[in-house]
Design a protein around this motif. Structure first.
Motif, mmCIF file in Angstrom:
data_model
loop_
_atom_site.group_PDB
_atom_site.id
_atom_site.type_symbol
_atom_site.label_atom_id
_atom_site.label_comp_id
_atom_site.label_asym_id
_atom_site.label_seq_id
_atom_site.Cartn_x
_atom_site.Cartn_y
_atom_site.Cartn_z
ATOM 1 N N UNK A 356 0.802 -1.230 0.000
ATOM 2 C CA UNK A 356 0.000 0.000 0.000
ATOM 3 C C UNK A 356 0.830 1.274 0.000
ATOM 4 N N UNK A 357 2.126 1.155 0.328
ATOM 5 C CA UNK A 357 3.006 2.325 0.243
ATOM 6 C C UNK A 357 3.411 2.617 -1.193
ATOM 7 N N UNK A 358 3.220 1.635 -2.068
ATOM 8 C CA UNK A 358 3.650 1.775 -3.457
ATOM 9 C C UNK A 358 2.495 1.943 -4.438
ATOM 10 N N UNK A 390 -8.621 1.494 -11.758
ATOM 11 C CA UNK A 390 -7.351 2.163 -12.036
ATOM 12 C C UNK A 390 -6.397 1.858 -10.896
ATOM 13 N N UNK A 391 -5.212 1.371 -11.250
ATOM 14 C CA UNK A 391 -4.149 1.093 -10.288
ATOM 15 C C UNK A 391 -3.062 2.134 -10.516
ATOM 16 N N UNK A 392 -2.705 2.890 -9.487
ATOM 17 C CA UNK A 392 -1.786 4.014 -9.667
ATOM 18 C C UNK A 392 -0.691 4.012 -8.618
ATOM 19 N N UNK A 393 0.474 4.511 -9.018
ATOM 20 C CA UNK A 393 1.619 4.597 -8.130
ATOM 21 C C UNK A 393 1.397 5.578 -6.988
ATOM 22 N N UNK A 394 2.024 5.291 -5.847
ATOM 23 C CA UNK A 394 1.929 6.138 -4.661
ATOM 24 C C UNK A 394 3.308 6.549 -4.157
ATOM 25 N N UNK A 395 4.349 6.171 -4.877
ATOM 26 C CA UNK A 395 5.714 6.409 -4.430
ATOM 27 C C UNK A 395 6.608 6.667 -5.632
#
Length: 466
Positions: A356-358, A390-395
């Motif tokens: 979940x951090x990524x 939609x899958x999106x970056x978080x880092x």
């Protein structure tokens, strides 16, 4: 369409190169372009803040038509007016003015402290901003001059007027950027220059023409352009400042430039810092940005998402067959996005198995093929109709970030995966189970009551017969 030359790609070198970037009026230097022995003239813009230089003869001379100002080629007049329009708009948006070259130690400063624009005949590209003289003690803050195509005869624009109104504001915003940081990351430099030119002339469509270069490959991190000196992807990243402006306001982009420091922490970390002052952060806004990008063109809804999304291209969406089990899997890194279209044959619980951090994911319902951005729900969530995940970056981390999109029956546990955070869908499901228990107890009591009444009637009849 606007294709800038690569002068800014050597901005970091230019910051310390002194006067090596000879101008067209000088013997050819780093730019490799000179008017040679041609007679040269200039026109100051009405405000006096810009000066347009041009050759009267030779290959760099603009067409000689002079219907706008007697004796001055039309291209020169339009360039001067566009320069004033652009510089005035950037001041209105609170940007620093381009650094003056009035005290330059170089051989030429164009004869004044105005921003100098030189019309030339490019063999490729349409414009170039060249950092030249940098402030002492601040090697990244530089004055610059601008080169612009003299006639736009090779196509790409309806006419030279459109070419000038497109390229001059773009290149002048590079001189504004250089007043903050002449070595700013290329994707942000070109993306914001496209965005800024759109602020000057909203009717022009150069920004939209480049967008497919980003929308076609949203799985490429926003701040990682492909290799190459000239890449359309750089200009297509203008959609990111467009998004930031529409989510907040135009001042946010300005605040990012003001937030640059000598530590060179990077553009996206600076944006994160600016967003924190607005009660948000980069991870949240990038996920929203990815959702907005799903709702464009033929998928654009009446409300939600961009203000004018119908002219924007479509991101590629992978259709998934089924809604149970492991539906999709991939490996990504950084601020990238993936899109999956699902039409569940039965109600399903969707979850994202990932760090979940990524990574994070949203469910975007579809109604008549239109993405309902306002109805977006984070995963895990229960779905029973067609939509897009939609899958999106978080880092910003560049190491591999694997993920799996998973579907399960709503009555099943989403699994022991700790990355699946609780959501409203789980609370709602528990509430439904609770209501079922109450209903079952009520039914049992009703059954027992009716059974007791039947037994009493039977006993009464037995008593009567005795």
């Amino acid at each position: 369409m606007l294709l800038c030359a690569a002068a800014l790609s050597f901005a970091s070198e230019a910051a310390g190169q002194g006067c090596e970037s000879a101008r067209p009026t000088d013997p050819a230097g780093a730019t490799g372009i000179s008017y040679g022995n041609a007679k040269v003239s200039f026109l100051d813009s009405p405000s006096g803040k810009a000066r347009v230089h041009y050759a009267l003869t030779g290959p760099h001379a603009p067409p000689s038509a002079s219907t706008l100002l007697d004796g001055v080629p039309d291209a020169v007049v339009v360039a001067a007016r566009a320069a004033d329009d652009a510089l005035a708009k950037y001041v209105e948006l609170s940007y620093a003015e381009p650094l003056s070259d009035g005290d330059t130690p170089c051989a030429s400063n164009g004869g004044s402290d105005a921003v100098d624009i030189y019309l030339i005949d490019f063999t490729a590209a349409d414009g170039q901003a060249v950092p030249e003289h940098c402030l002492a003690g601040t090697p990244r803050r530089c004055a610059a001059f601008v080169l612009v195509e003299n006639d736009f005869a090779r196509g790409g624009y309806a006419d030279a007027d459109e070419g000038m109104r497109t390229v001059v504001p773009h290149e002048l915003f590079h001189t504004v950027q250089d007043a903050y940081d002449a070595s700013v990351e290329r994707w942000w430099a070109e993306g914001t220059a496209q965005w800024a030119a759109k602020q000057v002339y909203p009717d022009l469509k150069d920004l939209e023409r480049f967008l497919p270069a980003y929308f076609d490959v949203p799985s490429r991190p926003l701040n990682v352009p492909p290799n190459g000196v000239i890449a359309s992807f750089l200009y297509a990243t203008a959609i990111w400042p467009v998004f930031l402006q529409e989510r907040f306001d135009a001042s946010l982009i300005h605040d990012v430039f003001e937030g640059f420091t000598s530590q060179q922490v990077g553009v996206l970390p600076t944006i994160d810092e600016v967003l924190s002052g607005r009660g948000s952060n980069l991870a949240h806004e990038f996920l929203e940005f990815a959702a907005y990008n799903a709702a464009t063109g033929s998928r654009a809804p009446r409300t939600g998402g961009y203000r004018d999304p119908h002219g924007y291209p479509l991101v590629p969406v992978e259709a998934i067959d089924g809604s149970r089990g492991d539906l999709a899997a991939d490996v990504t890194a950084g601020m990238a996005a993936y899109y999956y279209r699902i039409e569940p044959s039965a109600p399903s619980e969707l979850s994202l198995v990932a760090d979940p951090e990524r990574l994070a994911a949203l469910w975007l319902p579809l109604e008549d093929g239109k993405v309902q951005v306002d109805a977006a729900k984070p995963l895990p969530t229960s779905v029973d109709s067609e939509g897009i995940v939609v899958v999106a970056g978080q880092s910003l981390a560049r190491t591999d970030a694997p993920f799996t999109l998973r579907g399960a029956a709503p009555s099943e546990s989403p699994g022991d995966d700790e990355s699946a955070a609780p959501s409203c869908a789980l609370t709602l499901r528990s509430a439904v189970h609770g209501s079922h228990a109450v209903l079952a107890a009520f039914t049992l009591l009703l059954f027992l009551g009716r059974a007791r009444a039947a037994f009493d009637r039977y006993a009464s009849r037995r008593r009567d017969r005795r």
